[in-house]
Design a protein around this motif. Structure first.
Motif, short mmCIF file in Angstrom:
data_model
loop_
_atom_site.label_atom_id
_atom_site.label_comp_id
_atom_site.label_asym_id
_atom_site.label_seq_id
_atom_site.Cartn_x
_atom_site.Cartn_y
_atom_site.Cartn_z
N THR A 164 -22.49 -45.22 -51.44
CA THR A 164 -23.54 -45.51 -52.53
C THR A 164 -22.86 -46.80 -53.35
O THR A 164 -22.29 -47.90 -52.61
N THR A 165 -23.59 -47.37 -54.26
CA THR A 165 -24.03 -48.58 -54.46
C THR A 165 -22.68 -49.29 -55.48
O THR A 165 -21.41 -48.45 -56.23
N CYS A 166 -22.21 -51.00 -55.97
CA CYS A 166 -20.89 -50.72 -56.49
C CYS A 166 -21.31 -50.43 -58.17
O CYS A 166 -20.62 -50.00 -59.01
N GLU A 167 -22.33 -50.04 -58.45
CA GLU A 167 -22.88 -50.06 -59.85
C GLU A 167 -22.48 -48.05 -59.81
O GLU A 167 -22.32 -47.95 -60.96
N HIS A 223 -18.10 -47.28 -42.88
CA HIS A 223 -18.33 -46.52 -44.08
C HIS A 223 -19.35 -47.11 -44.80
O HIS A 223 -18.33 -47.36 -46.24
N GLY A 224 -19.83 -47.91 -44.51
CA GLY A 224 -21.05 -47.86 -45.80
C GLY A 224 -20.21 -49.40 -46.74
O GLY A 224 -19.29 -50.16 -46.07
N ASN A 225 -20.32 -48.55 -47.87
CA ASN A 225 -19.55 -50.07 -49.31
C ASN A 225 -18.31 -49.41 -49.22
O ASN A 225 -17.83 -48.78 -50.69
N ALA A 234 -23.48 -54.03 -52.87
CA ALA A 234 -22.54 -53.93 -51.66
C ALA A 234 -21.33 -54.45 -51.23
O ALA A 234 -22.05 -55.37 -50.73
N TYR A 235 -20.10 -54.30 -50.79
CA TYR A 235 -19.76 -55.47 -50.26
C TYR A 235 -19.29 -55.06 -48.92
O TYR A 235 -19.04 -54.11 -47.95
N ARG A 236 -19.16 -56.61 -47.74
CA ARG A 236 -18.82 -56.08 -47.13
C ARG A 236 -17.24 -56.57 -46.37
O ARG A 236 -16.46 -56.57 -47.29
N MET A 237 -17.04 -56.16 -44.99
CA MET A 237 -15.22 -55.74 -44.64
C MET A 237 -14.58 -57.02 -45.55
O MET A 237 -13.69 -56.92 -45.91
#
Lengths: 115, 315
Positions: free
Chosen positions: A90-93, B162-164, B265-268
């Motif tokens: 999911t997004t940071c928001e 896992h993405g973010n 989204a944050y990268r590693m």
């Protein structure tokens, strides 16, 4: 068929978060994800804009979004020790909203990291 | 001691992947950041870099490596400890080296290569951080990286999946001061993995309602944890009806992040990147749904009554 081209799209499948993907999409699905790896291609091409699932389910039965939000809030509010968990895909928001909600609930808050 | 992937791309001439299989799990890590790119400092790209892979078995990543060190399963901590001693020329017994599953020559060669590097990086995966020793292994590797700085520049970075998940760490650190395993039950955040981490909480049966977003514990968690999730009311937000949704009291379908929901989204390496969604979704975003649930909860009386700013008595 006219395809919309999105340059420098971001892939959130793995931790690399590649931000140089070129997507070719119509209104319904993504047809091409250039520069993406096998995992990224599968991620982009497997999602559609179709209404594949009901808006919400309560006790396994279809329900409206409003009813589901009300039910979710009631379950969380009634609980003595609610748990807010996940937050990977999911997004940071949305994560920020989760933290605030956990704060108001006096909840436990945790992510995939602890697994 | 860490750095961004941009620094790795431009400067790192010695790359170690420890307990990970980037060829299959992070396929573009080699080409985009760690092995292939040419730069001012590494004009010949791959030829200017050395890659060492440390793992318990031969994976597809072995083909991309210059040196493969097959460590005995569960002996990562011992191997790191031996290396920490060897870089400082402290005595090591043959038995201690034999325990790691590697030979003296292999370790001497590894140490020589580490010391000869201009910029070294340890990328460590779940094969290190989630096996016997867990966070102690990560801590040992970070210490080795720190100690290598007596000889040359060395950094360490976790390979996040896992993405973010990185974003979740960053957001929780920003908002609460802690990265995960948090409890707000006294009205202020407390951190104690093992007590407040989800698997432990569920296995002990210490929660009476679970809110799950962007995760599918029904497919990944141990059985006793899933059994408890079935017992308590569970709420799931997900773009699909998942294993967890099927045992949940409430499921809400949301737009998938990055495909049809915008955001960050944050990268590693903790670089935040904007998402550029390509599709319109018939479903609301996670952000909107969580905000509406939170607002509904806020209309009810506060569970704590008057919220004290400070604790007046020791509890």
């Amino acid at each position: 068929m006219d395809l919309k081209v999105i340059d420098n799209a971001t892939c959130t499948f793995c931790g690399c978060v590649c931000d140089d993907i070129q997507l070719h999409a119509d209104e319904n699905r993504i047809h091409q994800a250039k520069k993406a790896c096998v995992l990224g291609k599968a991620w982009f091409l497997n999602h559609t804009a179709e209404r594949k699932y009901p808006d919400a389910l309560i006790d396994g039965k279809e329900a409206t979004l409003d009813e589901a939000i009300e039910a979710a809030a009631e379950h969380l509010y009634q609980a003595d020790m609610p748990l807010v968990y996940g937050m990977s895909n999911t997004t940071c928001e949305a994560q920020r909203e989760c933290v605030e909600m956990a704060d108001h609930l006096g909840a436990l808050l945790d992510s995939h990291t602890s697994l | 001691m860490t750095c961004t992937l941009g620094e790795v791309k431009n400067r790192a001439d010695f790359i170690v992947y420890w307990g990970g299989n980037p060829a299959e799990c992070h396929p573009r890590h080699f080409t985009k950041y760690a092995l292939m790119p040419k730069s001012q400092f590494l004009p010949r790209g791959r030829k200017d870099r050395t890659m060492v892979l440390v793992d318990i078995r031969e994976t597809k990543s072995v083909k991309a490596s210059d040196v493969f060190l097959q460590v005995r399963p569960g002996k990562d901590f011992e191997l790191i400890t031996v290396l920490r001693a060897m870089i400082k020329d402290q005595p090591i017994s043959e038995a201690q080296i034999a325990e790691t599953g590697l030979s003296v020559e292999q370790l001497q060669d590894f140490v020589a290569r580490m010391k000869a590097a201009r910029f070294g990086v340890f990328f460590f995966g779940m094969g290190l951080s989630m096996t016997r020793g867990k966070h102690m292994n990560s801590a040992a590797l970070l210490t080795l990286a720190a100690e290598m700085n007596a000889f040359t520049k060395f950094v360490a970075m976790p390979m996040r999946g896992h993405g973010n998940v990185t974003g979740a760490d960053v957001i929780m650190r920003w908002q609460t001061g802690y990265p995960f395993g948090i409890s707000f039950n006294r009205g202020y955040p407390r951190y104690n993995p093992g007590e407040f981490s989800t698997v432990d909480v569920l296995v002990r049966g210490d929660t009476d309602c679970a809110f799950i977003i962007g995760a599918d514990p029904g497919a990944t968690m141990p059985k006793p944890a899933i059994e408890h999730l079935k017992r308590v009311p569970t709420i799931v937000l997900d773009p699909h009806v998942t294993h967890t949704s099927k045992m949940a009291r409430v499921h809400i379908t949301t737009a998938p992040a990055g495909i049809s929901a915008p955001g960050t989204a944050y990268r590693m390496d903790e670089i935040p990147l904007p998402l550029r969604p390509a599709l319109e979704s018939p479903y609301p975003s996670d952000e909107e749904v969580v905000r509406r649930i939170k607002e509904t909860i806020l209309k009810k009386p506060d569970w704590m009554g008057e919220r004290p700013q400070m604790l007046t008595t020791q509890v």
